[in-house]
Design an enzyme around this catalytic site. Structure first.
Site, PDB file in Angstrom:
ATOM      1  N   LYS A  22       0.829  -1.204   0.000  1.00 29.10           N
ATOM      2  CA  LYS A  22       0.000   0.000   0.000  1.00 29.10           C
ATOM      3  C   LYS A  22       0.860   1.248   0.000  1.00 29.10           C
ATOM      4  O   LYS A  22       0.634   2.193  -0.782  1.00 29.10           O
ATOM      5  CB  LYS A  22      -0.902   0.010   1.242  1.00 29.10           C
ATOM      6  CG  LYS A  22      -1.751   1.272   1.364  1.00 29.10           C
ATOM      7  CD  LYS A  22      -2.370   1.444   2.735  1.00 29.10           C
ATOM      8  CE  LYS A  22      -1.386   2.089   3.684  1.00 29.10           C
ATOM      9  NZ  LYS A  22      -2.041   2.704   4.860  1.00 29.10           N
ATOM     10  N   ASN A  23       1.881   1.267   0.848  1.00 32.58           N
ATOM     11  CA  ASN A  23       2.715   2.458   0.987  1.00 32.58           C
ATOM     12  C   ASN A  23       3.583   2.714  -0.237  1.00 32.58           C
ATOM     13  O   ASN A  23       4.115   3.819  -0.392  1.00 32.58           O
ATOM     14  CB  ASN A  23       3.588   2.341   2.233  1.00 32.58           C
ATOM     15  CG  ASN A  23       2.784   2.454   3.509  1.00 32.58           C
ATOM     16  OD1 ASN A  23       1.711   3.051   3.522  1.00 32.58           O
ATOM     17  ND2 ASN A  23       3.280   1.869   4.583  1.00 32.58           N
ATOM     18  N   ARG A  93      -4.374   9.733   4.976  1.00 35.24           N
ATOM     19  CA  ARG A  93      -3.287  10.709   4.988  1.00 35.24           C
ATOM     20  C   ARG A  93      -2.515  10.692   3.673  1.00 35.24           C
ATOM     21  O   ARG A  93      -1.902  11.688   3.300  1.00 35.24           O
ATOM     22  CB  ARG A  93      -2.344  10.404   6.154  1.00 35.24           C
ATOM     23  CG  ARG A  93      -1.226  11.416   6.268  1.00 35.24           C
ATOM     24  CD  ARG A  93      -0.406  11.215   7.514  1.00 35.24           C
ATOM     25  NE  ARG A  93       0.699  12.149   7.563  1.00 35.24           N
ATOM     26  CZ  ARG A  93       0.609  13.411   7.906  1.00 35.24           C
ATOM     27  NH1 ARG A  93      -0.569  13.898   8.246  1.00 35.24           N
ATOM     28  NH2 ARG A  93       1.661  14.201   7.918  1.00 35.24           N
ATOM     29  N   ASP A 117      -5.228   7.545   9.978  1.00 31.58           N
ATOM     30  CA  ASP A 117      -5.143   7.052  11.343  1.00 31.58           C
ATOM     31  C   ASP A 117      -4.645   8.123  12.302  1.00 31.58           C
ATOM     32  O   ASP A 117      -3.696   8.860  12.000  1.00 31.58           O
ATOM     33  CB  ASP A 117      -4.192   5.855  11.416  1.00 31.58           C
ATOM     34  CG  ASP A 117      -4.779   4.625  10.750  1.00 31.58           C
ATOM     35  OD1 ASP A 117      -6.012   4.589  10.571  1.00 31.58           O
ATOM     36  OD2 ASP A 117      -4.008   3.701  10.419  1.00 31.58           O
ATOM     37  N   ASP A 305       5.199   0.877  12.127  1.00 35.44           N
ATOM     38  CA  ASP A 305       3.986   0.188  11.674  1.00 35.44           C
ATOM     39  C   ASP A 305       3.912  -1.263  12.150  1.00 35.44           C
ATOM     40  O   ASP A 305       2.895  -1.929  11.935  1.00 35.44           O
ATOM     41  CB  ASP A 305       3.888   0.217  10.144  1.00 35.44           C
ATOM     42  CG  ASP A 305       3.301   1.524   9.632  1.00 35.44           C
ATOM     43  OD1 ASP A 305       2.863   2.345  10.459  1.00 35.44           O
ATOM     44  OD2 ASP A 305       3.276   1.723   8.405  1.00 35.44           O
ATOM     45  N   LEU A 327       8.651   7.612  17.311  1.00 30.62           N
ATOM     46  CA  LEU A 327       8.190   8.419  16.188  1.00 30.62           C
ATOM     47  C   LEU A 327       6.851   9.099  16.435  1.00 30.62           C
ATOM     48  O   LEU A 327       6.674  10.258  16.086  1.00 30.62           O
ATOM     49  CB  LEU A 327       8.120   7.551  14.931  1.00 30.62           C
ATOM     50  CG  LEU A 327       9.452   6.900  14.514  1.00 30.62           C
ATOM     51  CD1 LEU A 327       9.271   6.097  13.247  1.00 30.62           C
ATOM     52  CD2 LEU A 327      10.536   7.939  14.336  1.00 30.62           C
TER      53      LEU A 327
END
Length: 435
Positions: A22-23, A93, A117, A305, A327
Site C-alpha cells: 500500500k505504501n 493521509r 489514522d 507500523d 516516532l
C-alpha cells in the site's frame, strides 16, 4: 459495517503470499500526474486506500481504469483541477502525496488537510519548507495547504528527520524542477526506493535512492509512461511473521524480501522463534518465547507500523519487555483493547511495559487504526474463546483479504455483516465475547 469473529487459540500453519505494498502503490499512483502518457501498475493491493487514491485522481481529471484486482491503468492526459477537498482527503493521509506531483505538473496545488489514522502528530512542515526552498509560495489555511510556483527550482533540502511522505513529495516535485535537487537525511524505506524505481522507468534522473542522500536532476518536459510492478508489502509480511511466532505456529511468508525486515528477523530470533530465510520468503516457527526490548526508528530501524503487532507478540513471551515508540506519541491505541484480552501492559510516556506470558481470553473490541487492528487480530488468534472485532474497515484499508489469508493458515476467522441476514448471531452480539 463488518466485524471479524475469531476463535482461538490457533497456531497458524501453512504458506501465505504477500500482496503489493500500500505504501508503495499510493505514491506511484500520484506519480501518474507527472506524465501525459499512460502509467500501468501491477501488483497493486486490493484495499480501500487504493480506491480512495483512485477517486482523488479521477477528481483531478486522471483517467483511472482498474484492469484486474491487482492492475490499474492511469492516464493524466490533462489535469482539470488542482484542488482536492476535505470530502476526499479525510479518508486517508496518503492524499498529501498529491501535493508534490500537482505543483510540479501544473504550478498550483490546494490539498485539504489530510485524515487517516490518528496515531499522533504527523506534521507536514518539512514538506512545505522543502517546496519553499524550491521557490514555491506555500500557504497554510485553516482547512488546506495551497502552493504556487510557475516553475520549481532545484535546491538543497536538509530534512530534520527522514520523513517518508515528505521525501516522496519532494522527489516528485523535483523531477520536473529546473536544475538539481539534493535531499539530505532522506527516508530509506523500501517504498521510497520503489517510487524512485518507477520514476526512473518514466525517464526521471535520480541517484541515491535507498541512501540518506538523494540527488534529482530535473527535466524541462513531462516524464513518459511506463509499466511498473509495485514492490511487496514488508509491513504485511512482518504482521504474519509476528502472528506465526505469537501463536506458536509454522508459517512460510512468501513473495517478500527478507532484507526489508532484517530488524524484525533479528528480534524474532532473539525472542526464541526459528526464522529461516530464502530468496523471496521466510519461514517462522514459534517456540518458547522470551521478552526482547524494541525501539521504533526510521528504516532501517524497527518500523513503527509493526510496533503494535510486536506488543501483542510480547504478551506471549516470558519476562518483561519494553516497547518504545520514538516516532509517534499516540501509537499505543491498541493497549486498552489488549488489556481487555487480559494482557499485562502499562504505558509510561512513549514506552509500553509488557509482562508475559499471559493466557489471553476472548474479548469484544473496536479496531482504532490499521496497525492496532493487526495487533488485536494477533491477540484474538492467541486468545481462548471467540473474539469479535468491530471497525474492520480500518484493517481493509491496509490488508488485502486478511480473513481469507488467515483461513488459509488454519485460523477460525469469519467476516460478518452486522446488518445482514447471513448469520443470525450477527444481529445481537452484545455480551458475546467467548465460549
Amino acid at each position: 459495517m463488518d466485524l471479524l469473529r475469531i476463535s482461538g487459540p490457533t497456531p497458524l500453519q501453512g504458506t501465505v503470499s504477500i500482496s503489493g505494498s500500500k505504501n508503495a502503490a499510493l505514491p506511484v499512483m500520484a506519480a501518474s500526474l507527472l506524465t501525459d502518457q499512460v502509467l500501468e501498475l501491477r501488483n497493486v493491493p486490493d484495499i480501500e486506500d487504493i480506491e480512495a487514491m483512485a477517486s482523488m485522481l479521477r477528481h483531478l481529471g486522471v483517467a483511472v481504469d482498474r484492469l484486474s484486482p491487482s492492475s490499474w491503468r492511469l492516464h493524466a492526459a490533462e489535469v482539470r483541477s488542482v484542488e482536492v477537498g476535505a470530502d476526499l482527503t479525510r479518508r486517508m493521509r496518503g492524499s498529501f502525496l498529491l501535493l508534490g506531483a500537482l505543483i510540479a505538473r501544473t504550478g498550483e496545488a490546494a490539498i485539504a488537510k489530510p485524515g487517516g489514522d490518528d496515531i499522533g502528530m504527523r506534521r507536514v512542515e518539512q514538506h512545505l519548507e522543502g517546496l519553499r526552498l524550491m521557490g514555491a509560495r506555500v500557504e497554510e489555511r485553516a482547512d488546506m495547504y495551497a502552493a504556487h510556483a510557475p516553475r520549481l527550482r532545484g535546491a538543497r533540502i536538509d530534512l530534520d528527520i527522514p520523513t517518508v511522505t515528505g521525501t516522496e513529495n519532494l522527489i516528485m516535485a523535483a523531477v520536473l524542477a529546473e536544475g538539481i535537487t539534493v535531499i539530505a537525511n532522506a527516508a530509506r524505506e523500501p517504498h521510497v526506493f520503489d517510487l524512485v524505481r518507477c520514476l526512473v522507468g518514466m525517464g526521471a534522473h535520480i541517484a541515491g535512492a535507498g541512501s540518506e542522500l538523494i540527488v534529482i536532476e530535473g527535466q524541462s518536459g513531462l516524464l513518459h509512461g511506463t509499466s511498473h510492478g509495485v514492490t511487496t508489502d514488508y509491513i504485511e509480511a512482518g504482521t504474519y511473521m509476528a502472528a506465526a511466532a505469537a501463536t506458536g505456529g509454522d508459517v512460510v511468508v512468501d513473495r517478500m524480501r527478507p532484507s526489508d525486515v532484517r530488524w524484525l528477523i533479528n528480534k524474532l530470533r532473539s525472542a526464541g522463534a526459528d526464522v529461516v530465510e530464502g530468496a523471496s520468503q521466510v519461514r517462522v516457527r514459534g517456540g518458547r518465547l522470551r521478552s526482547v526490548d524494541v525501539t521504533t526508528w526510521p528504516h532501517p530501524g524497527f518500523a513503527t507500523d509493526l510496533q503494535p503487532q510486536y506488543c501483542a507478540l510480547m504478551t506471549q513471551a516470558s519476562g518483561t519487555s519494553i516497547v518504545s515508540e520514538a516516532l509517534y506519541e499516540n501509537r499505543f491505541r491498541h493497549v486498552p483493547a489488549l488489556l481487555d484480552f487480559g494482557a499485562r501492559i502499562s504505558v509510561e510516556g512513549r514506552s509500553a511495559i509488557v509482562e508475559g506470558p499471559v493466557a489471553l481470553h476472548a474479548a469484544r473490541a473496536t479496531v482504532p487504526d490499521i496497525r492496532s487492528g493487526a495487533a488485536l487480530v494477533i491477540a484474538a488468534l492467541c486468545a481462548h474463546g471467540t473474539t469479535h472485532l468491530d471497525g474492520v474497515y480500518h484493517l481493509d484499508r491496509g490488508y488485502e483479504a486478511l480473513d481469507e489469508k488467515l483461513r488459509g493458515l488454519g485460523a477460525d476467522v469469519q467476516r460478518i455483516s452486522v446488518d445482514g441476514d447471513s448469520d443470525p448471531a450477527a444481529r445481537d452480539l452484545s455480551g458475546v465475547v467467548g465460549d
